[in-house]
Design a protein around this motif. Structure first.
Motif, PDB file in Angstrom:
ATOM      1  N   GLN A 199       0.831  -1.200   0.000  1.00 29.45           N
ATOM      2  CA  GLN A 199       0.000   0.000   0.000  1.00 29.45           C
ATOM      3  C   GLN A 199       0.874   1.261   0.000  1.00 29.45           C
ATOM      4  N   ARG A 200       1.902   1.258   0.837  1.00 31.79           N
ATOM      5  CA  ARG A 200       2.775   2.429   0.936  1.00 31.79           C
ATOM      6  C   ARG A 200       3.598   2.639  -0.327  1.00 31.79           C
ATOM      7  N   LEU A 201       3.844   1.560  -1.065  1.00 33.72           N
ATOM      8  CA  LEU A 201       4.566   1.670  -2.330  1.00 33.72           C
ATOM      9  C   LEU A 201       3.673   2.157  -3.473  1.00 33.72           C
ATOM     10  N   GLY A 202       2.374   2.205  -3.211  1.00 32.07           N
ATOM     11  CA  GLY A 202       1.455   2.733  -4.225  1.00 32.07           C
ATOM     12  C   GLY A 202       0.662   1.695  -4.981  1.00 32.07           C
ATOM     13  N   ALA A 203       0.674   0.447  -4.525  1.00 36.22           N
ATOM     14  CA  ALA A 203      -0.090  -0.603  -5.200  1.00 36.22           C
ATOM     15  C   ALA A 203      -1.560  -0.563  -4.776  1.00 36.22           C
ATOM     16  N   ASP A 204      -2.434  -0.941  -5.712  1.00 38.84           N
ATOM     17  CA  ASP A 204      -3.869  -1.003  -5.452  1.00 38.84           C
ATOM     18  C   ASP A 204      -4.403  -2.429  -5.429  1.00 38.84           C
ATOM     19  N   ALA A 205      -3.655  -3.360  -6.028  1.00 41.12           N
ATOM     20  CA  ALA A 205      -4.057  -4.759  -6.056  1.00 41.12           C
ATOM     21  C   ALA A 205      -2.792  -5.612  -6.096  1.00 41.12           C
ATOM     22  N   VAL A 206      -2.929  -6.860  -5.667  1.00 39.12           N
ATOM     23  CA  VAL A 206      -1.766  -7.742  -5.629  1.00 39.12           C
ATOM     24  C   VAL A 206      -2.150  -9.119  -6.165  1.00 39.12           C
ATOM     25  N   GLY A 207      -1.241  -9.696  -6.949  1.00 41.33           N
ATOM     26  CA  GLY A 207      -1.422 -11.040  -7.473  1.00 41.33           C
ATOM     27  C   GLY A 207      -0.070 -11.687  -7.687  1.00 41.33           C
TER      28      GLY A 207
END
Length: 277
Positions: A199-207
């Motif tokens: 989240q802090r790195l700027g991601a909105d989704a993870v896979g």
């Protein structure tokens, strides 16, 4: 060259079809291939150098035919870095689609949301990515026949194609989010601390996929669009555990919306081609 042999295998089995758009279907999304008209299904084992998935929800066949008025080659299943077989087969598959005639690649994936306002069942157009896999599929000798040693990843996820996805979603009344996809190595799911980090790195989704295919596709000149099906909130953001069964179930439930979006997207591409003829 293995990719050239793979492309020849595809075209031989495709009975004169020349795909323009490649599609990769993620976990639980393989049923979309059933909508392809006049289809020929080719097991990956019958295409030189193609990957053989070992994960549930990935059938392992290439379906060639027409969807939304466009000739497509649809990969029904993919391999992942965590399967431990490297990236050679993945590179062969994407490059073979290019050599077989594709100029565009549409990547789909099941993903966990890192935003509490984008919950399970939503679709998210991929605007950019974070490669957290600790590896790059282009590591090693460069094949100049496909691209430069140092390919740019600026606009790796084509802005015009993404705008078209947004426009089609609006027309269909689909609630399409947009965001950055982080590729996590797996196969274990993320810890709450790792979710907070992303989240802090700027991601909105993870896979656990998608980014290597985008990198290889851009290296060989394919335009790339991507859409993630949100199957769960990241660990620590919602109630209950996260597991692969849940991923497959939630992805299958949202597949109908993704199917409508993909068909509408391809229809618009077909219209654009017609307007240039």
């Amino acid at each position: 060259m293995t990719a050239a042999r793979a492309a020849a295998d595809i075209l031989h089995r495709a009975s004169g079809r020349r795909p323009r758009v490649g599609i990769v279907l993620g976990s639980g999304l393989g049923g979309i291939a059933d909508r392809i008209a006049g289809s020929v299904a080719i097991p990956y084992t019958e295409i030189a150098g193609f990957p053989v998935p070992s994960v549930a929800g990935h059938a392992g066949r290439l379906v060639v035919g027409t969807l939304g008025g466009v000739e497509v080659a649809c990969m029904q299943g993919r391999v992942h870095a965590y399967e431990g077989n490297g990236f050679d087969a993945l590179k062969t598959a994407i490059r073979a689609l290019k050599l077989a005639g594709c100029d565009t690649l549409v990547l789909t994936a099941a993903a966990g949301s890192l935003r509490t306002d984008v919950g399970p069942g939503r679709l998210m157009a991929i605007s950019d990515h974070l490669n957290l896999l600790g590896a790059n599929p282009l590591t090693g000798p460069n094949d100049e026949a496909f691209g430069d040693r140092f390919p740019s990843m600026t606009d790796a996820w084509d802005p015009q194609l993404r705008a078209l996805l947004r426009d089609v979603a609006g027309t269909l009344g689909l609630d399409l989010a947009e965001g950055v996809y982080a590729a996590y190595p797996g196969p274990s799911f993320e810890t709450p601390a790792e979710v907070r980090m992303m989240q802090r790195l700027g991601a909105d989704a993870v896979g656990m996929s998608t980014v290597p295919e985008c990198i290889v596709a851009r290296h060989c000149g394919l335009r790339v669009a991507g859409c993630a099906v949100i199957t769960n909130l990241g660990v620590g953001l919602g109630d209950g555990p996260v597991d692969h069964h849940q991923t497959l179930s939630a992805a299958s439930a949202a597949a109908s919306d993704l199917e409508r979006l993909l068909v509408g997207f391809l229809e618009r591409l077909h219209e654009k081609d017609g307007s240039r003829s």
